[in-house]
Design an enzyme around this catalytic site. Structure first.
Site, short mmCIF file in Angstrom:
data_model
loop_
_atom_site.label_atom_id
_atom_site.label_comp_id
_atom_site.label_asym_id
_atom_site.label_seq_id
_atom_site.Cartn_x
_atom_site.Cartn_y
_atom_site.Cartn_z
N LYS A 257 0.84 -1.25 0.20
CA LYS A 257 -0.03 0.09 -0.01
C LYS A 257 1.09 1.07 -0.09
O LYS A 257 1.60 1.39 0.82
CB LYS A 257 -0.99 0.07 1.16
N SER B 137 3.33 5.82 12.56
CA SER B 137 2.40 5.99 13.85
C SER B 137 2.32 4.92 14.57
O SER B 137 1.73 4.02 14.22
CB SER B 137 1.82 7.18 13.72
N ARG B 138 2.03 5.31 16.07
CA ARG B 138 1.55 4.35 16.92
C ARG B 138 0.07 4.09 16.65
O ARG B 138 -0.29 2.76 16.59
CB ARG B 138 1.60 4.77 18.60
N GLY C 231 -1.41 4.32 13.76
CA GLY C 231 -1.55 3.63 12.55
C GLY C 231 -1.27 2.38 12.64
O GLY C 231 -1.94 1.35 12.08
N GLY C 232 -0.14 1.97 13.48
CA GLY C 232 0.19 0.63 13.61
C GLY C 232 -0.80 -0.17 14.63
O GLY C 232 -1.02 -1.23 14.32
N GLU D 194 6.62 -1.11 12.98
CA GLU D 194 7.59 -0.17 13.98
C GLU D 194 6.68 0.84 14.22
O GLU D 194 6.54 1.67 13.21
CB GLU D 194 8.76 -0.25 13.17
N CYS E 250 13.07 7.48 13.04
CA CYS E 250 12.36 6.70 14.27
C CYS E 250 13.58 6.56 15.20
O CYS E 250 13.25 6.05 16.53
CB CYS E 250 11.99 5.16 13.65
#
Length: 507
Positions: free
Chosen positions: A169, A227-228, A230-231, A250, A287
């Site tokens: 994606k 991002s957190r 999104g993850g 990650e 990161c």
């Protein structure tokens, strides 16, 4: 019906970029996944040499498009040419690194325990095992690495090396860069005689297709850097499936760095310059950016931080990757400054475009967990301590991190084992007398860590050759005739790989 389209935005100007890209339809996504499914069996059983040739050909195709990729990525991300030129090299190099891993073949960890029908009281079976490809994998392109962590990046490369077809994606912020990289991989697949289904790409400026991809029953694992929020959304979608699948996400990390007084005395201005560069390089959008630094109180610590602040003030405002990232940076910085005891050390100008690097300071007694929340961008908080013993409980209370760094002299190391133990519990990579930015792609690298640095709690890495293990599972064969075994487990060892045979490593 007219296809829906979207455009990337130049983050430096705020203007939309041509051309417009068509959003992939749900039906097209289904076709891509179906093609990946059809290609999966043959790709998984292709020879190590075939997969290596594919990855090497893809590396050459990336390099051939280098100037085009750099031009597109500069417009779509605002990142400088030198950074992106290095990223083209890193992308090609990691493709070639995994080509060597695929060709050598020992990553499958083949093990053979020969049977013994005469054993008593029960015969011993012949058992052989290896790692096999999971099947089609979904990969989400990262915003901060439009090449090395995106379409042809580490997740895609390690999955292909394992024999897994990949459906990417593309990140909506850089579709033109993504399309160029995708064309390179498709070209490589065609040149190597592989089916088109080994690689596919999806374009979308929202989230619906991403969820559909993650929840598709023919997708067997997910790679994500971002991002957190999104993850965790991807993890939730994967866990909501009838058959959950692993997500290697990650996410967030503030990468604590501890400086001793002796290290500051020794390092001087060079140490301050290195830290300022690590904080602000690539707009702080790495990161592994050191967002939390522990510095002793006193004149030497004051002077050190003043040097860092001066270098950050002299650094031009950074163009951040998207308007949303800039807004989040400004909001996060304001939130940190609102915490009692926090003081700015940089001038804190507000440029019309971009983000000015910032250094904040807080006494360790006033440190709160809110200050450990990642602010994605060129900002770091200096936590001032009197004694190193004060630092350990603060480190122990942090969430999981990708890295933790210690700046100390050799004479101090023997007395810092407790501190290093705490740092090791919190992070996947420990750095001594260096800066965590700049992740070497190699065999020993670990780019992962306890949650929320990574969603799997640091049991794997997204950088380095160990990453291939994320996209494979174990399979054993018991009492099979030699001709019915995979080549890696046959007695003749036709691929010539290292194997564990009756407990001994041998070729």
């Amino acid at each position: 019906m007219t296809a829906r389209t979207f455009q990337a935005t130049n983050p430096a100007t705020g203007q939309p970029l041509a051309p417009a890209f068509e959003v992939t339809t749900p039906e097209e996504l289904e076709s891509l996944v179906a093609a990946a499914k059809d290609a999966a069996r043959g790709f998984a059983t292709s020879s190590p040499t075939q997969r290596a040739d594919f990855l090497n050909t893809a590396a050459a195709a990336i390099e051939a498009r280098g100037d085009e990729l750099i031009a597109a990525a500069m417009l779509e991300t605002g990142l400088p040419e030198a950074r992106l030129r290095g990223e083209v090299g890193r992308t090609a190099n990691q493709l070639r690194l995994f080509a060597r891993v695929a060709a050598e073949g020992s990553w499958v960890d083949a093990r053979i325990d020969h049977g013994d029908p005469t054993r008593r009281p029960a015969p011993k079976p012949d058992v052989r095992s290896l790692r096999v490809a999971l099947g089609p994998v979904a990969v989400f392109g990262a915003s901060n690495f439009p090449l090395a962590f995106s379409v042809a990046g580490g997740d895609t490369t390690s999955a292909l090396a394992a024999g897994c077809p990949v459906v990417v994606k593309a990140h909506p912020a850089h579709p033109a860069t993504s399309e160029l990289a995708a064309a390179a991989i498709r070209e490589a697949a065609a040149k190597c005689g592989l089916p088109a289904g080994v690689f596919g790409i999806v374009y979308e400026d929202g989230y619906e297709l991403g969820v559909q991809l993650v929840q598709h029953p023919e997708i067997h694992a997910v790679g994500f850097t971002g991002s957190r929020a999104g993850g965790l959304a991807i993890v939730a979608a994967a866990q909501a499936r009838e058959v959950p699948i692993p997500v290697y996400a990650e996410m967030s990390s503030v990468n604590p760095s501890v400086f001793t007084a002796a290290a500051i005395d020794r390092g001087g201005a060079a140490l301050a310059g290195g830290l300022a560069t690590s904080i602000s390089g690539s707009g702080g959008q790495l990161c592994t950016q050191p967002g939390l630094i522990f510095v002793p109180v006193g004149e030497a610590g004051d002077a050190f931080l003043q040097q860092v602040a001066a270098k950050l003030d002299a650094t031009p405002a950074c163009t951040l990757l998207t308007g949303g990232i800039l807004n989040a940076y400004q909001k996060g910085a304001a939130g940190h400054l609102a915490v009692a005891g926090v003081q700015p050390m940089t001038q804190g100008s507000e440029p019309e475009q971009g983000a000015q690097p910032q250094l904040l300071s807080v006494p360790i007694a006033a440190f709160t967990s809110d200050l450990a929340d990642e602010v994605f961008g060129p900002l770091s908080i200096a936590v001032r301590y009197d004694r190193l013993e004060e630092v350990m409980p603060v480190l122990a209370g942090l969430e999981g991190q990708l890295t933790a760094s210690l700046h100390a002299t050799d004479d101090e190391l023997d007395g810092l084992s407790d501190l290093l133990h705490v740092m090791g519990q919190r992070a996947g990579r420990l750095v001594l007398n260096g800066f965590p930015t700049g992740v070497e792609v190699g065999h020993a690298m670990v780019h992962g860590g306890p949650f929320p640095a990574t969603s799997d709690g640091g049991r794997s890495t997204s950088v380095g050759t160990l990453a291939i293990g994320r996209f494979a599972r174990l399979r054993a064969y018991q009492d099979f005739p030699d001709r019915a075994l995979p080549p890696e487990l046959q007695d003749a060892n036709p691929y010539g790989i290292w194997r564990l045979v009756d407990g001994e490593r041998t070729r």
